[in-house]
Design an enzyme around this catalytic site. Structure first.
Site, PDB file in Angstrom:
ATOM      1  N   CYS A  66     -19.568 -78.037-104.849  1.00  0.00           N
ATOM      2  CA  CYS A  66     -18.430 -77.719-105.766  1.00  0.00           C
ATOM      3  C   CYS A  66     -18.944 -76.751-106.861  1.00  0.00           C
ATOM      4  O   CYS A  66     -19.886 -76.695-107.389  1.00  0.00           O
ATOM      5  CB  CYS A  66     -18.130 -79.065-106.571  1.00  0.00           C
ATOM      6  SG  CYS A  66     -17.301 -80.292-105.584  1.00  0.00           S
ATOM      7  N   ASP A  90     -18.347 -87.393-112.466  1.00  0.00           N
ATOM      8  CA  ASP A  90     -17.539 -87.336-111.365  1.00  0.00           C
ATOM      9  C   ASP A  90     -16.331 -88.149-111.534  1.00  0.00           C
ATOM     10  O   ASP A  90     -15.692 -88.233-110.344  1.00  0.00           O
ATOM     11  CB  ASP A  90     -18.485 -87.921-110.084  1.00  0.00           C
ATOM     12  CG  ASP A  90     -19.732 -86.826-109.885  1.00  0.00           C
ATOM     13  OD1 ASP A  90     -19.604 -85.773-110.251  1.00  0.00           O
ATOM     14  OD2 ASP A  90     -20.454 -87.000-109.108  1.00  0.00           O
ATOM     15  N   ARG A 130     -14.338 -84.197 -98.095  1.00  0.00           N
ATOM     16  CA  ARG A 130     -15.771 -84.266 -98.197  1.00  0.00           C
ATOM     17  C   ARG A 130     -16.521 -85.576 -98.888  1.00  0.00           C
ATOM     18  O   ARG A 130     -17.447 -85.891 -98.585  1.00  0.00           O
ATOM     19  CB  ARG A 130     -16.363 -83.027 -99.320  1.00  0.00           C
ATOM     20  CG  ARG A 130     -16.292 -81.572 -98.671  1.00  0.00           C
ATOM     21  CD  ARG A 130     -16.768 -80.580 -99.552  1.00  0.00           C
ATOM     22  NE  ARG A 130     -18.070 -81.210-100.479  1.00  0.00           N
ATOM     23  CZ  ARG A 130     -18.072 -81.091-101.400  1.00  0.00           C
ATOM     24  NH1 ARG A 130     -17.730 -80.514-102.397  1.00  0.00           N
ATOM     25  NH2 ARG A 130     -19.474 -81.811-101.877  1.00  0.00           N
ATOM     26  N   ARG A 154     -25.049 -73.485-111.247  1.00  0.00           N
ATOM     27  CA  ARG A 154     -25.648 -74.753-110.860  1.00  0.00           C
ATOM     28  C   ARG A 154     -27.081 -74.418-110.508  1.00  0.00           C
ATOM     29  O   ARG A 154     -27.583 -74.277-109.388  1.00  0.00           O
ATOM     30  CB  ARG A 154     -25.012 -75.406-109.639  1.00  0.00           C
ATOM     31  CG  ARG A 154     -23.660 -75.916-110.118  1.00  0.00           C
ATOM     32  CD  ARG A 154     -22.930 -76.790-109.000  1.00  0.00           C
ATOM     33  NE  ARG A 154     -23.534 -77.971-109.046  1.00  0.00           N
ATOM     34  CZ  ARG A 154     -22.907 -78.794-108.061  1.00  0.00           C
ATOM     35  NH1 ARG A 154     -22.035 -78.778-107.178  1.00  0.00           N
ATOM     36  NH2 ARG A 154     -23.557 -79.993-107.811  1.00  0.00           N
ATOM     37  N   LYS A 197     -21.784 -91.696-101.338  1.00  0.00           N
ATOM     38  CA  LYS A 197     -21.841 -90.436-100.512  1.00  0.00           C
ATOM     39  C   LYS A 197     -23.154 -89.776-101.171  1.00  0.00           C
ATOM     40  O   LYS A 197     -24.050 -89.232-100.625  1.00  0.00           O
ATOM     41  CB  LYS A 197     -20.590 -89.330-101.254  1.00  0.00           C
ATOM     42  CG  LYS A 197     -21.080 -87.839-101.018  1.00  0.00           C
ATOM     43  CD  LYS A 197     -19.870 -86.946-101.325  1.00  0.00           C
ATOM     44  CE  LYS A 197     -19.940 -86.434-102.682  1.00  0.00           C
ATOM     45  NZ  LYS A 197     -20.646 -85.393-103.074  1.00  0.00           N
ATOM     46  N   ASN A 198     -23.251 -89.835-102.611  1.00  0.00           N
ATOM     47  CA  ASN A 198     -24.309 -89.318-103.095  1.00  0.00           C
ATOM     48  C   ASN A 198     -25.703 -89.931-102.881  1.00  0.00           C
ATOM     49  O   ASN A 198     -26.604 -89.215-103.263  1.00  0.00           O
ATOM     50  CB  ASN A 198     -24.053 -88.896-104.760  1.00  0.00           C
ATOM     51  CG  ASN A 198     -22.941 -87.988-104.773  1.00  0.00           C
ATOM     52  OD1 ASN A 198     -22.593 -87.219-104.020  1.00  0.00           O
ATOM     53  ND2 ASN A 198     -22.581 -87.795-106.073  1.00  0.00           N
TER      54      ASN A 198
END
Ligand code: EPZ
Length: 428
Positions: free
Chosen positions: A117, A305, A397, A122, A22-23
């Protein structure tokens, strides 16, 4: 509102194939907009964050074509807008990558402050510091960030904090800058290397990705390419932890074991049996796992994560474990949910102290973010009785076909919608 219903206590057995990262994908898709030809990207995970990124790019004029569930072609030749659609952007952290992409492509970007999230503050100050060093002016007005430069010129940039997002964003802008950019104290995650490899396939000149000094020599033009995304390190780690928590025996396929070393080291310390092959890892566990202390750190340290999933796993370990969250200010919001299931965990600032209990008991719980949701799935699968998890859009997600993948290895898990929920209240 959909929910997951899990009937726990089954030992999971079989094979799980890991999807694309995903990232990496959320950076590589917008990066494709930097060239003026078609890019074909394979092994893209079919998850809601990717759907959202595709909608954002389409909205800006790119032609985004789904070739199949995991392959997308992007033709950015008709993209003319330097403004990203704010209503779609605010739900996604990775939307900030459009700052670097649009700045590199058009010399200007208008992007709203990114969502994602909620782990406390952030900031994106390091991204903006990088853009300024390349010669851009950065202004924030009414929640919209405007970055603009007549010309981007390579620079020497030192990141004050090791940041995945800032490293990616600065690379994205610097590939089209004039001259050499040297980025020091860069993040080293596998998805940083994947983005650099993708950009190099398009004709960029980037070296050092995967070390803490990345050199980017700007090029005038990038060309179309075909590229396949690496497997998702965190999805793999999550299934490894699930296999261990359920006392199962599962082969996790399509992985790069090198990317998983910090996770495999910790699982071995817990007494879990691992057989590591070229592109697969077999995880089996019979007795109670041993206590273990973990501190999250940027790669190659233990990934933040995986912190919620490993905390959930340690909640039934033999003895007291400590988990220190050293990346995010506030990533323990899910602990209250684990406590509902009988976990004995106290939190003091960035440290969780986990007194292992004999077993968890199913309960109604709520996913507060993506990995917190994965931790609750793990807890539900090893708990006695039924667990229902609300707010599963967070889980969707980031985990492709999680229900089918778990069912295939013997889990009793299903998704119910609101209507089913009413008729199925006896489920709980
Ligand atoms: C990425 O977020 C990931 N998201 C996150 O994964 C992951 O938790 C995080 O990296 C750390 O590995 C994506 O890749 C889309 P950072 P990012 O910039 O880039 C501070 C998941 O579950 N910081 O590396 O936003 C920041 O506050 C998600 O898949 C600054 O101070 O993270 C944090 O403490 C959630 N200034 C630390 O650096 C900045 O300008 C690391 O953040 C930027 C960051």
């Amino acid at each position: 509102m959909d929910k997951l219903v899990i009937s726990g206590g089954k030992k999971l057995k079989g094979r799980v194939s890991i999807s694309g990262a995903k990232n990496a994908a959320v950076a590589i898709l917008p990066a494709a907009a930097l060239c003026d030809e078609v890019c074909r990207i394979e092994n893209i995970p079919n998850i809601s964050d990717i759907n959202l990124m595709c909608r954002i790019l389409s909205d800006m004029g790119a032609n985004v074509k789904m070739i199949n569930n995991n392959t997308i072609e992007i033709d950015p030749t008709h993209m003319i807008s330097n403004s990203a659609p704010h209503d779609l952007m605010k739900n996604m952290r990775a939307s900030s990558y459009l700052l670097g992409v649009l700045l590199g492509k058009f010399g200007e970007a208008n992007v709203c402050l990114p969502g994602g999230c909620d782990f406390g503050v952030r900031p994106i100050d390091q991204h903006l510091k990088g853009f300024s060093a390349l010669g851009a002016e950065c202004n924030l007005n009414g929640g919209i960030i405007n970055v603009r430069a007549d010309k981007l010129v390579g620079a020497h940039i030192y990141l004050d904090v090791v940041s995945v997002g800032a490293t990616m964003n600065i690379m994205l802008a610097a590939v089209r800058a004039e001259g050499l950019t040297v980025l020091e104290n860069a993040a080293k995650e596998p998805h940083i290397v994947d983005l650099a490899n993708f950009l190099n396939c398009m004709g960029a000149d980037i070296s050092g990705a995967g070390t803490d000094v990345i050199k980017i020599r700007g090029v005038k033009r990038l060309k179309g390419t075909t590229y396949s995304i690496i497997p998702d390190q965190i999805e793999a780690g999550t299934y490894m932890a699930i296999a261990a928590a359920t006392k199962g025996d599962v082969i996790i396929e399509n992985v790069i074991p090198k990317h998983l070393e910090s996770i495999t080291a910790k699982l071995e310390e817990m007494g879990i049996d691992l057989t590591i092959d070229d592109d697969a890892i077999r995880v089996s566990c019979s007795g109670r796992i041993k206590k273990c202390n973990i501190k999250t750190m940027p790669h190659p340290g233990f990934p933040t994560d995986m912190q919620p999933q490993i905390t959930a796993l340690l909640s039934t370990a033999d003895g007291t474990s400590m988990v220190n969250e050293a990346v995010w200010d506030n990533r323990f919001r899910y602990i209250d949910e684990l406590r509902r299931m009988g976990a004995n965990i106290s939190v003091d600032g960035r440290v969780a102290v986990i007194e292992g209990v004999d077993k968890l008991i199913g309960a109604p719980v709520k996913a507060v973010d993506l990995r917190a949701g994965a931790a609750l799935v793990l807890a539900g699968l090893c708990a006695e009785g039924t667990t229902t998890i609300e707010s599963i859009h967070h889980i969707e997600r980031g985990y492709e076909n999680i229900i089918e993948k778990l069912q295939n290895i013997g889990a009793d898990i299903k998704k119910i919608s609101c209507e089913d929920d009413k008729s199925g209240e006896s489920v709980g």
